[in-house]
Design an enzyme around this catalytic site. Structure first.
Site, PDB file in Angstrom:
ATOM      1  N   LYS A   1       0.838  -1.212   0.000  1.00  0.00           N
ATOM      2  CA  LYS A   1       0.000   0.000   0.000  1.00  0.00           C
ATOM      3  C   LYS A   1       0.871   1.260   0.000  1.00  0.00           C
ATOM      4  CE  LYS A   1      -3.295   2.962   0.776  1.00  0.00           C
ATOM      5  NZ  LYS A   1      -4.251   3.387  -0.206  1.00  0.00           N
TER       6      LYS A   1
ATOM      7  N   LYS B   1       0.963  12.099   4.882  1.00  0.00           N
ATOM      8  CA  LYS B   1       1.208  11.075   5.916  1.00  0.00           C
ATOM      9  C   LYS B   1       1.795   9.808   5.285  1.00  0.00           C
ATOM     10  CE  LYS B   1      -2.105   8.415   6.447  1.00  0.00           C
ATOM     11  NZ  LYS B   1      -2.880   7.192   6.428  1.00  0.00           N
TER      12      LYS B   1
END
Ligand code: NA7
Length: 294
Positions: free
Chosen positions: A172, A240
């Site tokens: 991911k 992030k």
């Protein structure tokens, strides 16, 4: 009998996932830090829990999808968190984008309580979440995946079993690095052609007719040309994720020079923005000199 499902986190991604779980006929219990974000799901038949612990107590499968590592720590390990109320034999499916190490810790904590754990971060954005066409990047035991496949199929169209817990988040983070650098490269190229007096649309038209064609740029290129950045994948979350990818790279000793440069662009734009914007707003780094000075 469909398993009872608990859903913790009703943000841009979690909310439509909840709607699709209800549509598929699951008994659903929800919790969100800001409770009102669940009002319409409750009106459609979901039960509202007072705490993540209460969700865990009511559910055979508990899904968490919250912003970042501190949010996952809080909903899992908090005083009224999932691990305070988990039913033995249940499955926790953690779908936030966080670090592989955090997921490994969560898997160990679930196992200590006689539960199973799967990491299943998603790709597909809000569009995929609304259509029930998310793609899950799964890490964990194949037998655990088998148990929750009927639940995943209510929210997604595909899942890849990538290995043990940690493999899903690793892929991911690598995926988001690819998406970010691709959009950042297009923004640079756009700055070049427009400064030279060529319309940006010409670049997009040629690019999308070439070998380099990218469905992502159908969406993000159009947003950059219009200068409209309604968040589908918020810039704060991409910021992030690139940070998490760079942390992982540091641990592994892998240089990621393009990702590091790209994060600097996100840093500057994030600091200059007063509202929530899509990550394609990174193009404003070139459009507004004031952003570069921020
Ligand atoms: P959003 O739309 O920013 O939603 C974030 C959700 O996380 C939302 O439900 C928040 O609750 C919740 N949140 C944030 N911080 C906390 C803490 N500290 N405790 C409990 N809950 C919290 O993000 P997306 O839905 O787009 O993305 C979710 C994840 O999937 C993320 O990891 C992405 O990178 C991928 P709120 O409504 O603000 O009270």
């Amino acid at each position: 009998m469909k398993p009872t499902v608990g859903l913790i986190g009703l943000g841009l991604m979690g909310h439509p996932m909840g709607a699709n779980l209800l549509k598929a006929g699951h008994e659903l219990t929800v919790w969100n830090r800001t409770a009102s974000r669940g009002d319409d799901l409750v009106a459609q038949g979901a039960k509202r829990a007072a705490t993540p612990r209460e969700v865990a107590g009511a559910s055979e499968v508990v899904i968490t999808i919250v912003s970042d590592p501190p949010a996952v720590e809080s909903v899992l390990w908090g005083e009224s968190g999932v691990f305070a109320g988990l039913r033995p034999g249940s499955v926790v499916v953690e779908s936030s984008t966080v670090t592989p190490n955090l997921e490994k810790r969560a898997a160990a904590a679930a196992a200590a309580q006689g539960s199973e754990f799967l990491e299943a971060p998603v790709t597909g954005g809000t569009w995929g979440a609304e259509k029930g066409e998310l793609v899950f990047m799964v890490g964990g035991e194949a037998s655990t995946l088998k148990r929750v496949e009927p639940v995943l199929s209510a929210m997604g169209k595909r899942w890849f079993h990538l290995g043990p817990v940690g493999a899903g988040q690793t892929v991911k983070l690598a995926m988001n690095l690819l998406l970010e650098v691709q959009v950042e490269a297009f923004a640079e190229a756009l700055a070049l052609v427009t400064r030279a007096g060529v319309p940006g649309q010409s670049l997009l038209d040629v690019m999308q007719s070439s070998m380099g064609r990218s469905p992502l740029l159908d969406l993000k290129g159009a947003m950059m040309l219009k200068g409209e950045y309604k968040p589908s994948f918020p810039l704060r979350l991409m910021h992030k994720d690139l940070g998490l990818a760079l942390d992982l790279a540091n641990q592994l000793g892998v240089p990621l020079p393009a990702a590091a440069a790209s994060r600097e662009v996100l840093n500057a734009v994030k600091g200059a923005m007063t509202e929530d914007v899509d990550f394609s707003a990174l193009a404003t780094f070139w459009a507004k000199p004031s952003v570069r000075k921020a």
